[in-house]
Design a protein around this motif. Structure first.
Motif, PDB file in Angstrom:
ATOM      1  N   ALA A 168       0.813  -1.214   0.000  1.00 26.20           N
ATOM      2  CA  ALA A 168       0.000   0.000   0.000  1.00 26.20           C
ATOM      3  C   ALA A 168       0.848   1.267   0.000  1.00 26.20           C
ATOM      4  CB  ALA A 168      -0.953  -0.005   1.199  1.00 26.20           C
ATOM      5  N   ILE A 169       1.884   1.292   0.810  1.00 21.54           N
ATOM      6  CA  ILE A 169       2.676   2.530   0.894  1.00 21.54           C
ATOM      7  C   ILE A 169       3.436   2.782  -0.412  1.00 21.54           C
ATOM      8  CG2 ILE A 169       4.593   3.655   2.103  1.00 21.54           C
ATOM      9  CD1 ILE A 169       3.436   2.469   4.690  1.00 21.54           C
ATOM     10  N   PRO A 170       4.121   1.799  -0.976  1.00 20.10           N
ATOM     11  CA  PRO A 170       4.731   2.048  -2.293  1.00 20.10           C
ATOM     12  C   PRO A 170       3.694   2.410  -3.354  1.00 20.10           C
ATOM     13  CG  PRO A 170       5.618   0.035  -1.329  1.00 20.10           C
ATOM     14  CD  PRO A 170       4.499   0.468  -0.457  1.00 20.10           C
ATOM     15  N   ALA A 171       2.541   1.745  -3.289  1.00 16.13           N
ATOM     16  CA  ALA A 171       1.501   2.058  -4.273  1.00 16.13           C
ATOM     17  C   ALA A 171       0.976   3.471  -4.073  1.00 16.13           C
ATOM     18  CB  ALA A 171       0.356   1.054  -4.160  1.00 16.13           C
ATOM     19  N   ALA A 172       0.918   3.930  -2.816  1.00 17.23           N
ATOM     20  CA  ALA A 172       0.463   5.293  -2.557  1.00 17.23           C
ATOM     21  C   ALA A 172       1.438   6.306  -3.161  1.00 17.23           C
ATOM     22  CB  ALA A 172       0.304   5.519  -1.057  1.00 17.23           C
ATOM     23  N   LEU A 173       2.719   5.993  -3.123  1.00 23.35           N
ATOM     24  CA  LEU A 173       3.709   6.870  -3.776  1.00 23.35           C
ATOM     25  C   LEU A 173       3.459   6.923  -5.278  1.00 23.35           C
ATOM     26  CD1 LEU A 173       6.927   5.818  -1.817  1.00 23.35           C
ATOM     27  CD2 LEU A 173       5.782   8.038  -1.714  1.00 23.35           C
ATOM     28  N   LEU A 174       3.145   5.744  -5.830  1.00 25.44           N
ATOM     29  CA  LEU A 174       2.822   5.700  -7.261  1.00 25.44           C
ATOM     30  C   LEU A 174       1.574   6.516  -7.540  1.00 25.44           C
ATOM     31  CD1 LEU A 174       3.367   1.980  -8.352  1.00 25.44           C
ATOM     32  CD2 LEU A 174       4.548   4.018  -9.222  1.00 25.44           C
ATOM     33  N   ALA A 175       0.610   6.422  -6.624  1.00 21.15           N
ATOM     34  CA  ALA A 175      -0.643   7.161  -6.803  1.00 21.15           C
ATOM     35  C   ALA A 175      -0.374   8.662  -6.807  1.00 21.15           C
ATOM     36  CB  ALA A 175      -1.649   6.793  -5.715  1.00 21.15           C
ATOM     37  N   ILE A 176       0.534   9.092  -5.962  1.00 17.00           N
ATOM     38  CA  ILE A 176       0.872  10.524  -5.919  1.00 17.00           C
ATOM     39  C   ILE A 176       1.535  10.933  -7.236  1.00 17.00           C
ATOM     40  CG2 ILE A 176       2.395  12.215  -4.836  1.00 17.00           C
ATOM     41  CD1 ILE A 176       1.802  10.880  -2.163  1.00 17.00           C
ATOM     42  N   ALA A 177       2.442  10.082  -7.717  1.00 17.15           N
ATOM     43  CA  ALA A 177       3.096  10.387  -8.998  1.00 17.15           C
ATOM     44  C   ALA A 177       2.063  10.429 -10.124  1.00 17.15           C
ATOM     45  CB  ALA A 177       4.170   9.340  -9.287  1.00 17.15           C
ATOM     46  N   TRP A 178       1.160   9.467 -10.104  1.00 20.52           N
ATOM     47  CA  TRP A 178       0.096   9.429 -11.128  1.00 20.52           C
ATOM     48  C   TRP A 178      -0.779  10.672 -11.030  1.00 20.52           C
ATOM     49  CZ3 TRP A 178      -1.192   7.476 -15.548  1.00 20.52           C
ATOM     50  CH2 TRP A 178      -2.519   7.492 -15.975  1.00 20.52           C
ATOM     51  N   ALA A 179      -1.071  11.084  -9.809  1.00 23.16           N
ATOM     52  CA  ALA A 179      -1.889  12.285  -9.617  1.00 23.16           C
ATOM     53  C   ALA A 179      -1.203  13.492 -10.251  1.00 23.16           C
ATOM     54  CB  ALA A 179      -2.135  12.519  -8.130  1.00 23.16           C
ATOM     55  N   GLY A 180       0.119  13.548 -10.105  1.00 20.35           N
ATOM     56  CA  GLY A 180       0.854  14.655 -10.723  1.00 20.35           C
ATOM     57  C   GLY A 180       0.714  14.642 -12.239  1.00 20.35           C
ATOM     58  N   LEU A 181       0.849  13.455 -12.817  1.00 17.42           N
ATOM     59  CA  LEU A 181       0.734  13.352 -14.276  1.00 17.42           C
ATOM     60  C   LEU A 181      -0.676  13.711 -14.732  1.00 17.42           C
ATOM     61  CD1 LEU A 181       2.739  10.047 -14.871  1.00 17.42           C
ATOM     62  CD2 LEU A 181       3.427  12.376 -15.518  1.00 17.42           C
ATOM     63  N   VAL A 182      -1.659  13.181 -14.013  1.00 14.01           N
ATOM     64  CA  VAL A 182      -3.060  13.459 -14.366  1.00 14.01           C
ATOM     65  C   VAL A 182      -3.332  14.958 -14.285  1.00 14.01           C
ATOM     66  CG1 VAL A 182      -5.400  13.194 -13.452  1.00 14.01           C
ATOM     67  CG2 VAL A 182      -3.993  11.191 -13.823  1.00 14.01           C
ATOM     68  N   THR A 183      -2.776  15.580 -13.274  1.00 18.31           N
ATOM     69  CA  THR A 183      -2.985  17.023 -13.102  1.00 18.31           C
ATOM     70  C   THR A 183      -2.403  17.783 -14.292  1.00 18.31           C
ATOM     71  OG1 THR A 183      -2.857  16.750 -10.715  1.00 18.31           O
ATOM     72  CG2 THR A 183      -2.610  18.991 -11.567  1.00 18.31           C
ATOM     73  N   LEU A 184      -1.163  17.370 -14.687  1.00 16.59           N
ATOM     74  CA  LEU A 184      -0.506  18.055 -15.808  1.00 16.59           C
ATOM     75  C   LEU A 184      -1.269  17.838 -17.105  1.00 16.59           C
ATOM     76  CD1 LEU A 184       3.269  17.331 -15.098  1.00 16.59           C
ATOM     77  CD2 LEU A 184       2.136  19.566 -15.133  1.00 16.59           C
ATOM     78  N   TRP A 185      -1.730  16.610 -17.322  1.00 16.60           N
ATOM     79  CA  TRP A 185      -2.354  16.282 -18.608  1.00 16.60           C
ATOM     80  C   TRP A 185      -3.761  16.834 -18.742  1.00 16.60           C
ATOM     81  CZ3 TRP A 185      -0.777  10.445 -18.249  1.00 16.60           C
ATOM     82  CH2 TRP A 185       0.579  10.304 -18.623  1.00 16.60           C
ATOM     83  N   PHE A 186      -4.534  16.752 -17.661  1.00 20.15           N
ATOM     84  CA  PHE A 186      -5.964  16.988 -17.804  1.00 20.15           C
ATOM     85  C   PHE A 186      -6.500  18.173 -17.016  1.00 20.15           C
ATOM     86  CE2 PHE A 186      -6.505  13.341 -20.291  1.00 20.15           C
ATOM     87  CZ  PHE A 186      -5.865  12.260 -19.706  1.00 20.15           C
ATOM     88  N   TYR A 187      -5.808  18.567 -15.978  1.00 24.58           N
ATOM     89  CA  TYR A 187      -6.408  19.567 -15.113  1.00 24.58           C
ATOM     90  C   TYR A 187      -5.746  20.934 -15.209  1.00 24.58           C
ATOM     91  CZ  TYR A 187      -9.112  15.851 -12.936  1.00 24.58           C
ATOM     92  OH  TYR A 187      -9.976  14.816 -12.710  1.00 24.58           O
TER      93      TYR A 187
END
Lengths: 429, 302
Positions: free
Chosen positions: B282-301
């Motif tokens: 969960a904790i490593p995946a949460a780090l991935l989720a944060i990284a993904w959130a950054g990408l999603v923010t850049l691409w779509f938001y």
């Protein structure tokens, strides 16, 4: 399902079904915590030694509680209603009735026995002894304090009647001593959770080889269903509990010649869950008793068959052979194997019942023992005026195996391990 | 936030707790009976208090109210409608996590204060559980906040007007729900007070008013985590035709019902397995989720 009242059931819902009482149909559902129960269901007569534990559980129940005493196959020398709620005793025995509390005051009196907990209602003893830091390090290198915990005989994760004295190192079980504490039952039914098997043993002693077979197989299916009900509760898996309860209720309600037809679908639904990855991952590799070890211990019944030992009193019995009986076997000897064997035995018993209803009764030689749900049982009447010799080989050995299997297991695994041996709370012969 | 907000939050807490109790009955296959629930709750207040044999009195008596305060505070951060946003502060997401963090000492106080081995065992189990799951819980909140560029829950709802976060950040949802269920003491993560194997665990000694407070707090926690799940991942109050508050209530009830249903069909996992999932997955995946959130923010938001 309509609205049901939460009830604490002694011994448990499955055993009451075995004894012919469908408490769910009466509007009660089982809970484990006295403080969330509005009703206590107990046998009308109980062994005297059970009374302190029952009283402790009764005292923990909220005001407005009711006491329901039912006839049960278990017997005892104490009148439950008179002893638990004397001010409302009407001098009648063996009847259902309602009871209201008498408003005990518990407000924080320091000498009041408020500590109901870890004994599960056992006699109010304080078992969390002074914690002493011992010199022995635990597995992680820390010197931990030992905790003494006593569970049972009622309101505990274990079978009703089973008292467990455990020593914990943190949440790791170091030692366990298990004692079935219920010993008073009918003279010829030492274990009232398997009355048909003991009655069959008596029939066999009298030379009857076959007429008891449907009752014993019916009881085997019901007993194993009861075990899966309590396993679901132990593992926090209501779905398993509900499916096992459905099966147990169908077994209880179905007429003798149609029981297999009605119960098989419910049994197969339950078997699906038992064989699912959810249970397998939980029980696989737990409390493993390998074949050689099981032989050395002298295990019998499903516990032995789960370790790959082909031992069953039904093998070689002419009528069982004619019915196409094959013992259910596994080879891993772990808790999952024991559950799997029992689940398959339910199906096998129902198959036998289906085939039994359509055939003529063969004359066969009476077997040496009757294979009950937990293993073989025998009754040998001796001489007139002497008590019969009753034996259930393998039960004491199962108790020892269960106690040994929990060494260095974490608490939930230890509870699941003990449960997997299906130890009765009655001290059978 | 108005002067009526605290009262409104309390009303939502009580009403939500009743609905959760009805959902529990429905999940168990019984006919929901609100009158029965209310009668039992009232009877609990008549029940005398039962104190353990050797309690730590301060901890024992303070634990249930602390648990309830933590639950209500967490609930207060959930925005229910544009006109009713609870404690509407810019760091509402952090406040939610912080409020839930107080569940841990409350449960520990309950177990330790009871002074009996199984209660203490339950308390330590919950402590181990929360040490493991508090981090992914907080990390996921920050991941979801990234597209909104705000930790204010109402802003996170606003940014989901077109696409819910459940679609744009599914990993975060998968991480959030089990952690939320664990902190809300919901099965199959009810390791601290498992009825079957722990006999009630940390809460086994509570009866009467204390027992009622614990039961109420547990249900308010369910409302809080379900409401925040809807806020963070399912567009909050957005929806056609119906009033926003009704959408929010229906979605919250739906999420709560799913959480309760999951507890019936999944057996309780062993503690070491749950901890392994948290620390190793969960904790490593949460780090991935944060990284993904950054990408999603850049691409779509942006």
């Amino acid at each position: 399902m309509g609205v049901t009242r939460p009830a604490l059931m002694v011994p448990d819902e499955g055993t009451w079904l075995l004894w012919g009482h469908d408490l769910r149909a009466s509007g009660l559902h089982q809970v484990r915590s006295p403080s969330s129960a509005t009703t206590l269901v107990a046998p009308s007569r109980i062994p005297e030694r059970l009374l302190p534990a029952l009283r402790e559980v009764w005292d923990q129940m909220p005001l407005g509680r009711e006491l329901v005493c039912l006839d049960a196959k278990a017997s005892g020398d104490a009148d439950t209603r008179r002893l638990l709620a004397p001010e409302h005793h009407e001098g009648h025995e063996h009847h259902e009735g309602h009871e209201h509390s008498d408003g005990h005051e518990h407000h924080g009196a320091p000498d009041h026995h408020g500590d109901h907990g870890d004994h599960g209602g056992h006699g109010g003893h304080d078992h969390h002894a002074m914690m002493a830091v011992t010199g022995e390090a635990s597995a992680d290198g820390l010197v931990m304090e030992d905790l003494d915990v006593t569970l049972g005989p009622v309101n505990s994760p274990l079978a009703a009647g089973l008292v467990a004295h455990l020593t914990l190192d943190g949440d790791i079980v170091c030692t366990a001593h298990l004692n079935p504490s219920f010993a008073e039952a009918d003279a010829l039914v030492p274990d009232p959770t398997t009355p048909a098997a003991w009655a069959a043993a008596l029939d066999v002693a009298g030379g009857d080889a076959t007429s008891w077979i449907p009752d014993v197989e019916h009881e085997r299916a019901a007993s194993h269903a009861r075990l899966f009900m309590s396993l679901g509760t132990l593992l926090g898996w209501p779905q398993l509990t509900e499916r096992a309860l459905d099966l147990a209720r169908v077994l209880h309600a179905s007429p003798g010649d149609r029981v297999a037809e009605h119960a098989l679908p419910a049994a197969e639904r339950m078997l699906k869950l038992v064989q699912s990855r959810r249970l397998r991952s939980r029980l696989r590799g737990l409390a493993t008793i390998e074949r050689g070890q099981a032989e050395e211990l002298g295990l019998t019944g499903p516990n032995a068959r789960a370790s790959g030992i082909v031992v069953d009193a039904r093998i070689g019995h002419g009528t069982y052979d004619a019915l196409g009986f094959q013992p259910a076997l596994a080879d891993r000897g772990d808790a999952f194997a024991r559950a799997d064997v029992r689940a398959h035995e339910i199906i096998a018993s129902l198959d036998l019942l289906a085939r039994w209803s359509g055939r003529a009764r063969d004359a066969a030689a009476a077997p040496a023992a009757v294979e009950g749900p937990r293993g073989p049982v025998t009754i040998r009447p001796v001489e007139l005026g002497h008590a019969a010799e009753m034996a259930s080989p393998g039960q004491a050995e199962a108790l020892r195996a269960a106690a040994d299997s929990v060494h260095r297991l974490e608490w939930p695994d230890a509870m699941a391990a003990v449960h997997s041996f299906d130890i009765s709370g009655w001290r059978a012969a | 936030m108005s002067n009526w907000t605290p009262l409104a939050v309390i009303v939502v807490a009580l009403g939500g707790a009743l609905i959760v109790a009805l959902l529990e009955q429905a999940a168990a296959g019984a006919r929901p009976a609100p009158a029965l629930i209310l009668r039992r709750a009232a009877a609990a207040f008549d029940q005398p208090l039962s104190v353990p044999h050797r309690p730590d009195r301060w901890l024992f008596h303070l634990a249930p109210p602390l648990l309830l305060v933590a639950a209500v505070t967490a609930l207060a951060t959930v925005p229910w409608a544009p006109g009713f946003r609870g404690i509407d502060i810019s760091t509402g997401g952090i406040l939610f996590s912080a409020a839930l963090a107080y569940v841990t000492p409350a449960v520990f106080m309950a177990g330790w204060g009871s002074g009996s081995p199984l209660a203490v065992l339950g308390a330590f189990r919950f402590l181990a559980l929360m040490l493991a799951y508090a981090m992914p819980l907080a990390m996921v909140v920050t991941a979801v906040a990234a597209p909104a560029e705000s930790l204010r829950p109402a802003d996170i709802v606003a940014v989901q007007h077109a696409v819910p976060m459940a679609i744009s950040q599914p990993l975060a949802l998968v991480l959030f729900v089990p952690a939320a269920m664990a902190v809300a003491l919901l099965p199959p993560f009810d390791l601290a007070h498992a009825d079957g194997e722990m006999g009630g665990g940390a809460f086994r000694q509570y009866t009467g008013v204390h027992g009622a407070l614990v039961a109420l707090a547990q249900r308010v926690l369910v409302v809080a985590v379900a409401g925040m799940t809807v806020t963070l991942f399912f567009s909050g109050w957005h929806g056609p035709l119906l009033p926003p508050a009704l959408w929010m209530a229906l979605k919250t009830a739906g999420v709560a019902a799913l959480m309760l249903a999951a507890g019936r069909v999944l057996p309780r996992p062993p503690l070491e397995q749950v901890l392994a999932w948290a620390w190793k997955l969960a904790i490593p995946a949460a780090l991935l989720a944060i990284a993904w959130a950054g990408l999603v923010t850049l691409w779509f938001y942006r």
